[in-house]
Design an enzyme around this catalytic site. Structure first.
Site, PDB file in Angstrom:
ATOM      1  N   THR A 106     -21.633  41.628  40.490  1.00 53.61           N
ATOM      2  CA  THR A 106     -20.659  40.550  39.529  1.00 53.61           C
ATOM      3  C   THR A 106     -19.777  41.505  38.540  1.00 53.61           C
ATOM      4  O   THR A 106     -20.362  42.718  38.758  1.00 53.61           O
ATOM      5  CB  THR A 106     -21.545  39.912  38.256  1.00 53.61           C
ATOM      6  OG1 THR A 106     -22.177  40.544  37.349  1.00 53.61           O
ATOM      7  CG2 THR A 106     -22.420  38.915  39.086  1.00 53.61           C
ATOM      8  N   LYS A 108     -33.885  41.333  27.379  1.00 55.55           N
ATOM      9  CA  LYS A 108     -33.778  40.347  28.534  1.00 55.55           C
ATOM     10  C   LYS A 108     -35.991  39.930  28.561  1.00 55.55           C
ATOM     11  O   LYS A 108     -35.915  38.701  28.618  1.00 55.55           O
ATOM     12  CB  LYS A 108     -34.290  41.457  30.161  1.00 55.55           C
ATOM     13  CG  LYS A 108     -32.618  40.877  30.028  1.00 55.55           C
ATOM     14  CD  LYS A 108     -32.017  39.285  30.063  1.00 55.55           C
ATOM     15  CE  LYS A 108     -29.915  39.485  29.592  1.00 55.55           C
ATOM     16  NZ  LYS A 108     -29.353  37.884  29.544  1.00 55.55           N
ATOM     17  N   TYR A 154     -31.344  47.031  27.132  1.00 57.09           N
ATOM     18  CA  TYR A 154     -31.026  46.132  27.527  1.00 57.09           C
ATOM     19  C   TYR A 154     -31.531  45.283  28.808  1.00 57.09           C
ATOM     20  O   TYR A 154     -32.729  44.503  27.971  1.00 57.09           O
ATOM     21  CB  TYR A 154     -30.409  46.270  28.648  1.00 57.09           C
ATOM     22  CG  TYR A 154     -29.824  45.418  29.705  1.00 57.09           C
ATOM     23  CD1 TYR A 154     -28.540  44.263  29.401  1.00 57.09           C
ATOM     24  CD2 TYR A 154     -30.490  45.082  30.998  1.00 57.09           C
ATOM     25  CE1 TYR A 154     -28.525  42.520  30.642  1.00 57.09           C
ATOM     26  CE2 TYR A 154     -29.787  43.716  31.827  1.00 57.09           C
ATOM     27  CZ  TYR A 154     -29.151  43.203  31.509  1.00 57.09           C
ATOM     28  OH  TYR A 154     -29.253  41.664  32.805  1.00 57.09           O
ATOM     29  N   ASN A 156     -26.968  31.526  29.095  1.00 53.44           N
ATOM     30  CA  ASN A 156     -26.373  32.488  30.184  1.00 53.44           C
ATOM     31  C   ASN A 156     -26.138  33.756  29.242  1.00 53.44           C
ATOM     32  O   ASN A 156     -25.614  35.293  30.082  1.00 53.44           O
ATOM     33  CB  ASN A 156     -26.104  31.903  31.606  1.00 53.44           C
ATOM     34  CG  ASN A 156     -25.511  32.710  32.800  1.00 53.44           C
ATOM     35  OD1 ASN A 156     -25.789  33.560  33.134  1.00 53.44           O
ATOM     36  ND2 ASN A 156     -24.071  33.106  32.258  1.00 53.44           N
ATOM     37  N   ILE A 205     -21.897  35.387  37.702  1.00 57.26           N
ATOM     38  CA  ILE A 205     -23.178  34.093  37.716  1.00 57.26           C
ATOM     39  C   ILE A 205     -23.663  32.818  37.086  1.00 57.26           C
ATOM     40  O   ILE A 205     -23.264  31.718  37.597  1.00 57.26           O
ATOM     41  CB  ILE A 205     -25.254  34.775  36.938  1.00 57.26           C
ATOM     42  CG1 ILE A 205     -24.975  35.570  38.699  1.00 57.26           C
ATOM     43  CG2 ILE A 205     -25.692  34.104  37.094  1.00 57.26           C
ATOM     44  CD1 ILE A 205     -26.460  36.630  37.804  1.00 57.26           C
TER      45      ILE A 205
END
Length: 244
Positions: free
Chosen positions: A185, A154, A150, A87, A18
């Site tokens: 990805t 976020k 995780y 990012n 990304i």
């Protein structure tokens, strides 16, 4: 005219996935772009594709001294920053009951600490009206089994944007979260097996995974003047999976 003409953008974690797609889109829209990554060989490959309007800096966002060196390079070569895309991030599958201290430390160091200092250290270079974009995730509200830690990182990123939005008037920036869903990805392919990825399509309202270019298009909007009154928000680019 390209919507980011004459803007200077910093995209951390820009050597693949990304981040690379965002850097490519920003370049195409006229921006001068700086990308970071931890591996020089991956950055070299990215620059071979992106060309001379993009500069690569080896940088681990979890290391504040690396970020100091990044922004010194930006100051010397461009003098200011108009867009920061925080990012850089990592994902580690850590099943509940088997989570290790090392996994927690690594996830929070890159995804939370790295985001904090990527933004804070950019403040002296930000021009009035700058756009700060934090990469979130649909996992912040809908974490899969094994991705709870995780997802927690976020969720922290989402809360940082909420808090920092109150500083917009003082510092002259806008800050928003761009929250992708499942986008194939290199990082995702390492983290989520093929069966799980296929099963996920069944719960995504659009019935498919996203593409990096689709996330990059949303990042262009958040960086551009078209989003000049968007602040403290989360733009979900997840096919609807965490929305309905």
């Amino acid at each position: 005219m390209a919507v980011l003409t004459d803007k200077v953008a910093v995209v951390t974690g820009g050597s693949s996935g990304i981040g690379l797609a965002i850097a490519r889109a920003y370049r195409d829209e006229g921006a001068r772009v700086f990308i970071t990554g931890r591996r020089k060989e991956a950055l070299d490959a990215a620059i071979a594709e992106l060309g001379e309007k993009v500069t690569a800096v080896v940088c681990d966002s979890a290391v504040p001294a690396d970020l100091d060196a990044l922004y010194e390079t930006v100051r010397e070569q461009a003098g200011h920053v108009d867009v920061v895309v925080a990012n850089a991030g990592i994902g580690i599958e850590a099943a509940f009951g088997e989570v290790t201290e090392e996994q927690v430390d690594a996830l929070f160091a890159t995804n939370v600490k790295g985001t904090i200092f990527t933004v804070q250290k950019a403040l002296p270079l930000l021009r009035p009206g700058a756009s700060i974009i934090l990469t979130g995730s649909s996992a912040a509200t809908r974490p899969q089994s094994g991705l709870e830690v995780y997802g927690a990182t976020k969720a922290a990123v989402r809360n940082l944007a909420r808090g920092w939005a109150h500083s917009s008037r003082r510092y002259g920036f806008r800050v928003n979260v761009l929250a992708p869903g499942m986008v194939p990805t290199p990082g995702l392919l390492d983290l989520v097996d093929a069966d799980t990825r296929d099963q996920a399509k069944g719960i995504i309202p659009l019935g498919r995974h996203g593409e990096p270019a689709e996330i990059a298009a949303a990042a262009v909007f958040l960086a551009s003047d078209a989003s000049s009154y968007v602040n403290g928000s989360e733009l979900a680019a997840d096919g609807g999976v965490a929305q309905v």
